[in-house]
Design a protein around this motif. Structure first.
Motif, PDB file in Angstrom:
ATOM      1  N   ILE A 144      -7.455 -17.906 -12.847  1.00  0.00           N
ATOM      2  CA  ILE A 144      -7.511 -16.727 -13.443  1.00  0.00           C
ATOM      3  C   ILE A 144      -6.550 -16.691 -14.443  1.00  0.00           C
ATOM      4  CG2 ILE A 144      -6.942 -14.338 -13.202  1.00  0.00           C
ATOM      5  CD1 ILE A 144      -9.393 -15.562 -11.327  1.00  0.00           C
ATOM      6  N   ALA A 145      -6.707 -16.179 -15.815  1.00  0.00           N
ATOM      7  CA  ALA A 145      -5.833 -16.063 -17.008  1.00  0.00           C
ATOM      8  C   ALA A 145      -5.530 -14.464 -17.119  1.00  0.00           C
ATOM      9  CB  ALA A 145      -6.271 -16.563 -18.121  1.00  0.00           C
ATOM     10  N   CYS A 146      -4.071 -14.226 -16.874  1.00  0.00           N
ATOM     11  CA  CYS A 146      -3.675 -12.875 -16.942  1.00  0.00           C
ATOM     12  C   CYS A 146      -2.756 -12.610 -18.174  1.00  0.00           C
ATOM     13  CB  CYS A 146      -2.957 -12.611 -15.546  1.00  0.00           C
ATOM     14  SG  CYS A 146      -4.142 -12.896 -14.278  1.00  0.00           S
ATOM     15  N   GLY A 147      -2.828 -11.341 -18.430  1.00  0.00           N
ATOM     16  CA  GLY A 147      -1.883 -10.818 -19.357  1.00  0.00           C
ATOM     17  C   GLY A 147      -2.516 -10.040 -20.561  1.00  0.00           C
ATOM     18  N   PRO A 148      -1.806  -8.769 -21.026  1.00  0.00           N
ATOM     19  CA  PRO A 148      -0.754  -8.112 -20.230  1.00  0.00           C
ATOM     20  C   PRO A 148      -1.241  -7.385 -18.954  1.00  0.00           C
ATOM     21  CG  PRO A 148      -1.504  -6.760 -21.781  1.00  0.00           C
ATOM     22  CD  PRO A 148      -2.543  -8.003 -21.972  1.00  0.00           C
ATOM     23  N   GLY A 149       0.074  -6.957 -18.101  1.00  0.00           N
ATOM     24  CA  GLY A 149      -0.256  -6.448 -17.106  1.00  0.00           C
ATOM     25  C   GLY A 149       1.011  -6.612 -16.092  1.00  0.00           C
ATOM     26  N   HIS A 150       0.650  -6.160 -14.768  1.00  0.00           N
ATOM     27  CA  HIS A 150       1.708  -6.070 -13.833  1.00  0.00           C
ATOM     28  C   HIS A 150       1.749  -7.369 -12.920  1.00  0.00           C
ATOM     29  CE1 HIS A 150       2.466  -1.557 -13.883  1.00  0.00           C
ATOM     30  NE2 HIS A 150       2.575  -2.158 -15.113  1.00  0.00           N
ATOM     31  N   GLY A 151       0.909  -8.284 -12.787  1.00  0.00           N
ATOM     32  CA  GLY A 151       0.810  -9.437 -11.921  1.00  0.00           C
ATOM     33  C   GLY A 151      -0.279  -9.480 -10.959  1.00  0.00           C
ATOM     34  N   ILE A 152      -0.255 -10.273 -10.054  1.00  0.00           N
ATOM     35  CA  ILE A 152      -1.153 -10.408  -9.023  1.00  0.00           C
ATOM     36  C   ILE A 152      -0.279  -9.884  -7.667  1.00  0.00           C
ATOM     37  CG2 ILE A 152      -2.604 -11.610  -7.342  1.00  0.00           C
ATOM     38  CD1 ILE A 152      -3.311 -13.318  -9.399  1.00  0.00           C
ATOM     39  N   SER A 153      -1.027  -8.519  -7.018  1.00  0.00           N
ATOM     40  CA  SER A 153      -0.132  -7.928  -6.019  1.00  0.00           C
ATOM     41  C   SER A 153      -0.666  -7.782  -5.008  1.00  0.00           C
ATOM     42  CB  SER A 153       0.412  -6.504  -6.795  1.00  0.00           C
ATOM     43  OG  SER A 153       1.110  -6.602  -7.952  1.00  0.00           O
ATOM     44  N   VAL A 154       0.049  -8.206  -3.660  1.00  0.00           N
ATOM     45  CA  VAL A 154      -0.653  -7.819  -2.567  1.00  0.00           C
ATOM     46  C   VAL A 154       0.227  -6.473  -1.926  1.00  0.00           C
ATOM     47  CG1 VAL A 154      -0.552  -8.404  -0.064  1.00  0.00           C
ATOM     48  CG2 VAL A 154      -0.729 -10.172  -1.895  1.00  0.00           C
ATOM     49  N   GLY A 155      -0.389  -5.246  -1.810  1.00  0.00           N
ATOM     50  CA  GLY A 155      -0.055  -4.129  -1.562  1.00  0.00           C
ATOM     51  C   GLY A 155      -0.127  -3.095  -2.596  1.00  0.00           C
ATOM     52  N   SER A 156       0.323  -1.952  -2.472  1.00  0.00           N
ATOM     53  CA  SER A 156       1.420  -1.510  -1.394  1.00  0.00           C
ATOM     54  C   SER A 156       0.726  -1.456   0.039  1.00  0.00           C
ATOM     55  CB  SER A 156       2.055  -0.358  -1.920  1.00  0.00           C
ATOM     56  OG  SER A 156       2.634  -0.298  -3.046  1.00  0.00           O
ATOM     57  N   LEU A 157       1.393  -2.010   0.900  1.00  0.00           N
ATOM     58  CA  LEU A 157       1.039  -2.174   2.416  1.00  0.00           C
ATOM     59  C   LEU A 157       2.006  -1.114   3.196  1.00  0.00           C
ATOM     60  CD1 LEU A 157       0.774  -5.892   3.016  1.00  0.00           C
ATOM     61  CD2 LEU A 157      -1.078  -4.166   2.430  1.00  0.00           C
ATOM     62  N   GLY A 158       1.404  -0.506   4.088  1.00  0.00           N
ATOM     63  CA  GLY A 158       2.213   0.652   5.118  1.00  0.00           C
ATOM     64  C   GLY A 158       2.186   1.897   4.580  1.00  0.00           C
ATOM     65  N   ILE A 185       4.727  -9.057  -3.769  1.00  0.00           N
ATOM     66  CA  ILE A 185       4.372  -8.370  -2.461  1.00  0.00           C
ATOM     67  C   ILE A 185       5.002  -7.230  -2.362  1.00  0.00           C
ATOM     68  CG2 ILE A 185       4.270  -8.547   0.168  1.00  0.00           C
ATOM     69  CD1 ILE A 185       3.980 -11.793  -0.396  1.00  0.00           C
ATOM     70  N   LYS A 186       4.347  -5.997  -2.121  1.00  0.00           N
ATOM     71  CA  LYS A 186       5.182  -4.736  -2.305  1.00  0.00           C
ATOM     72  C   LYS A 186       4.590  -3.917  -0.885  1.00  0.00           C
ATOM     73  CE  LYS A 186       2.062  -3.000  -5.773  1.00  0.00           C
ATOM     74  NZ  LYS A 186       1.755  -2.258  -6.723  1.00  0.00           N
ATOM     75  N   SER A 187       5.457  -3.273  -0.273  1.00  0.00           N
ATOM     76  CA  SER A 187       5.352  -2.131   0.829  1.00  0.00           C
ATOM     77  C   SER A 187       5.870  -1.135   0.729  1.00  0.00           C
ATOM     78  CB  SER A 187       5.546  -3.187   2.183  1.00  0.00           C
ATOM     79  OG  SER A 187       6.753  -3.253   2.365  1.00  0.00           O
ATOM     80  N   TRP A 188       5.378  -0.037   1.219  1.00  0.00           N
ATOM     81  CA  TRP A 188       6.030   1.221   1.502  1.00  0.00           C
ATOM     82  C   TRP A 188       6.864   1.273   2.781  1.00  0.00           C
ATOM     83  CZ3 TRP A 188       5.323   5.306  -1.548  1.00  0.00           C
ATOM     84  CH2 TRP A 188       4.277   5.357  -2.393  1.00  0.00           C
ATOM     85  N   GLY A 189       7.913   2.247   2.889  1.00  0.00           N
ATOM     86  CA  GLY A 189       8.788   2.024   4.077  1.00  0.00           C
ATOM     87  C   GLY A 189       8.232   2.853   5.264  1.00  0.00           C
ATOM     88  N   ASP A 190       8.756   2.380   6.452  1.00  0.00           N
ATOM     89  CA  ASP A 190       8.762   3.089   7.578  1.00  0.00           C
ATOM     90  C   ASP A 190       7.422   3.022   8.350  1.00  0.00           C
ATOM     91  OD1 ASP A 190       7.177   5.442   6.785  1.00  0.00           O
ATOM     92  OD2 ASP A 190       8.653   6.686   7.000  1.00  0.00           O
ATOM     93  N   LEU A 191       6.252   2.878   7.785  1.00  0.00           N
ATOM     94  CA  LEU A 191       5.140   2.860   8.445  1.00  0.00           C
ATOM     95  C   LEU A 191       4.854   1.192   8.943  1.00  0.00           C
ATOM     96  CD1 LEU A 191       3.116   5.574   7.049  1.00  0.00           C
ATOM     97  CD2 LEU A 191       4.426   5.699   9.027  1.00  0.00           C
ATOM     98  N   ALA A 192       3.840   1.071   9.663  1.00  0.00           N
ATOM     99  CA  ALA A 192       3.584  -0.282  10.359  1.00  0.00           C
ATOM    100  C   ALA A 192       2.162  -1.008   9.881  1.00  0.00           C
ATOM    101  CB  ALA A 192       3.513  -0.400  11.906  1.00  0.00           C
ATOM    102  N   THR A 193       2.327  -2.195   9.569  1.00  0.00           N
ATOM    103  CA  THR A 193       1.137  -3.166   9.138  1.00  0.00           C
ATOM    104  C   THR A 193       1.636  -4.485   9.252  1.00  0.00           C
ATOM    105  OG1 THR A 193      -0.681  -3.445   8.080  1.00  0.00           O
ATOM    106  CG2 THR A 193       1.398  -3.113   6.810  1.00  0.00           C
ATOM    107  N   ASP A 194       0.843  -5.492   9.018  1.00  0.00           N
ATOM    108  CA  ASP A 194       1.473  -6.840   8.975  1.00  0.00           C
ATOM    109  C   ASP A 194       0.774  -7.722   7.710  1.00  0.00           C
ATOM    110  OD1 ASP A 194      -1.039  -6.692  10.835  1.00  0.00           O
ATOM    111  OD2 ASP A 194      -0.917  -8.939  10.273  1.00  0.00           O
ATOM    112  N   LEU A 195       1.473  -8.596   7.304  1.00  0.00           N
ATOM    113  CA  LEU A 195       0.800  -9.541   6.324  1.00  0.00           C
ATOM    114  C   LEU A 195       1.341 -10.875   6.623  1.00  0.00           C
ATOM    115  CD1 LEU A 195      -0.113 -10.159   3.256  1.00  0.00           C
ATOM    116  CD2 LEU A 195       2.223  -9.990   2.624  1.00  0.00           C
ATOM    117  N   GLN A 196       0.210 -11.706   6.750  1.00  0.00           N
ATOM    118  CA  GLN A 196       0.465 -13.265   7.493  1.00  0.00           C
ATOM    119  C   GLN A 196      -0.451 -14.294   6.674  1.00  0.00           C
ATOM    120  OE1 GLN A 196       0.580 -13.556  11.569  1.00  0.00           O
ATOM    121  NE2 GLN A 196       0.896 -11.472  12.047  1.00  0.00           N
TER     122      GLN A 196
END
Length: 310
Positions: A144-158, A185-196
């Motif tokens: 993948i060739a990327c730009g401009p932009g924010h990146g490849i992101s996992v999330g937001s989770l939770g 990788i980005k996630s919200w606070g206080d709620l539960a999930t998982d990333l593996q």
């Protein structure tokens, strides 16, 4: 080979007429044919929504995402087009184009889906190139060739209560040019999930990517106080990553004290910053390293928790 033109089934490509019946009629004719059949869609404006489809290919053409209209619809409170759960899908040779100053323009979003492959594509947006949401498993992203932009992101989770996690994601051979972040990788606070089971390899975050490696586990929602994240992040590998950071902190891992980021692996990571040394910053993150690592590892050796900079 049979070719069916949807115009002959009553479709009108004016962006206003509902051509659902024409598409369905053409689709039914194609499905009932004993000869390989192509449905031809001429230049025009239509919403395309796929549901309960098996064994179909979408080849060629230009799709206008109609982002302005979609966000106007969302702000109005009306029922608007949305995505679906998909499995066993390949996206290949796609070019996504949006201005770098546009908002909420993710190039490709994958969520609640399994066995999706994204290959050989060029993505320019004002948001995430590829965003990976909850319920994603067995995702493969390569070349993948990327730009401009924010990146490849996992999330937001939770963000939602008992949200499904993300597992087994591979991002390989990606070039970032002038982007806000590389992989994050980005996630919200206080709620539960998982990333593996996620790996990033053969990255080239060059030409002043802001923060090539960003893992931020604590995001405070507006008007809500959040102290810790309930998202468990573990078994993440960063391998063979080279490039230049636009900030001196080239690796940042800000994790939760309640559920620290564990089993993070860095292998052959070489990131630079102008004429000075790049640095890494870790909070509640632990793991191991191998090969050449620059900036200097900020984990405590063989620890699941680490604090401090390089």
């Amino acid at each position: 080979m049979i070719t069916l033109n949807i115009v002959n089934f009553g479709a009108k490509a004016d962006g206003e007429t509902d051509s659902t019946k024409a598409f369905l009629s053409a689709w039914n004719r194609a499905c009932s044919s004993t000869t390989p059949t192509t449905i031809y869609v001429p230049l025009g404006r239509n919403w395309l929504f796929f549901y309960d489809v098996d064994g179909a290919s979408l080849i060629g053409g230009v799709l206008d995402g109609q982002g302005t209209g979609l966000w106007a619809c969302k702000r109005s409170g009306e029922t608007c087009p949305s995505g679906s759960t998909i499995d066993n899908v390949k996206v290949q040779g796609v070019k996504v184009s949006a201005a770098g100053n546009t908002t909420n323009t993710d190039g490709i979003h994958v969520q609640h889906s399994s066995s999706v492959t994204i290959l050989n594509s060029n993505i320019a947006t004002g948001d995430d190139f590829i965003s990976i949401g909850p319920g994603t498993t067995n995702l493969w992203i390569q070349n993948i060739a990327c730009g401009p932009g924010h990146g490849i992101s996992v999330g937001s989770l939770g963000k939602e209560f008992k949200e499904p996690g993300v597992q087994n994601v591979t991002v390989k051979t990606v070039t970032f040019t002038g982007t806000a972040n590389g992989v994050r990788i980005k996630s919200w606070g206080d709620l539960a999930t998982d990333l593996q089971g996620t790996s990033f390899s053969n990255m080239l975050p060059w030409l002043m990517t802001k923060i090539p490696l960003l893992l931020t586990q604590i995001i405070a929602p507006i008007k809500r106080i959040v102290l810790v994240s309930g998202v468990e992040i573990s078994n993440i590998m960063y391998q063979d990553i080279h490039g230049t950071s636009a900030t001196q902190v080239a690796v940042k891992m800000n994790c939760s004290p309640k559920y620290p980021c564990t089993r993070i692996s860095l292998e052959d990571v070489m990131l630079t910053y102008e004429n000075r040394n790049a640095v890494a910053s870790c909070t509640h993150a632990g793991g191991i390293t191998s090969g050449v690592i620059q900036p200097k590892n900020c984990f405590l050796k063989n620890s699941i928790r680490a604090r401090g900079g390089a």
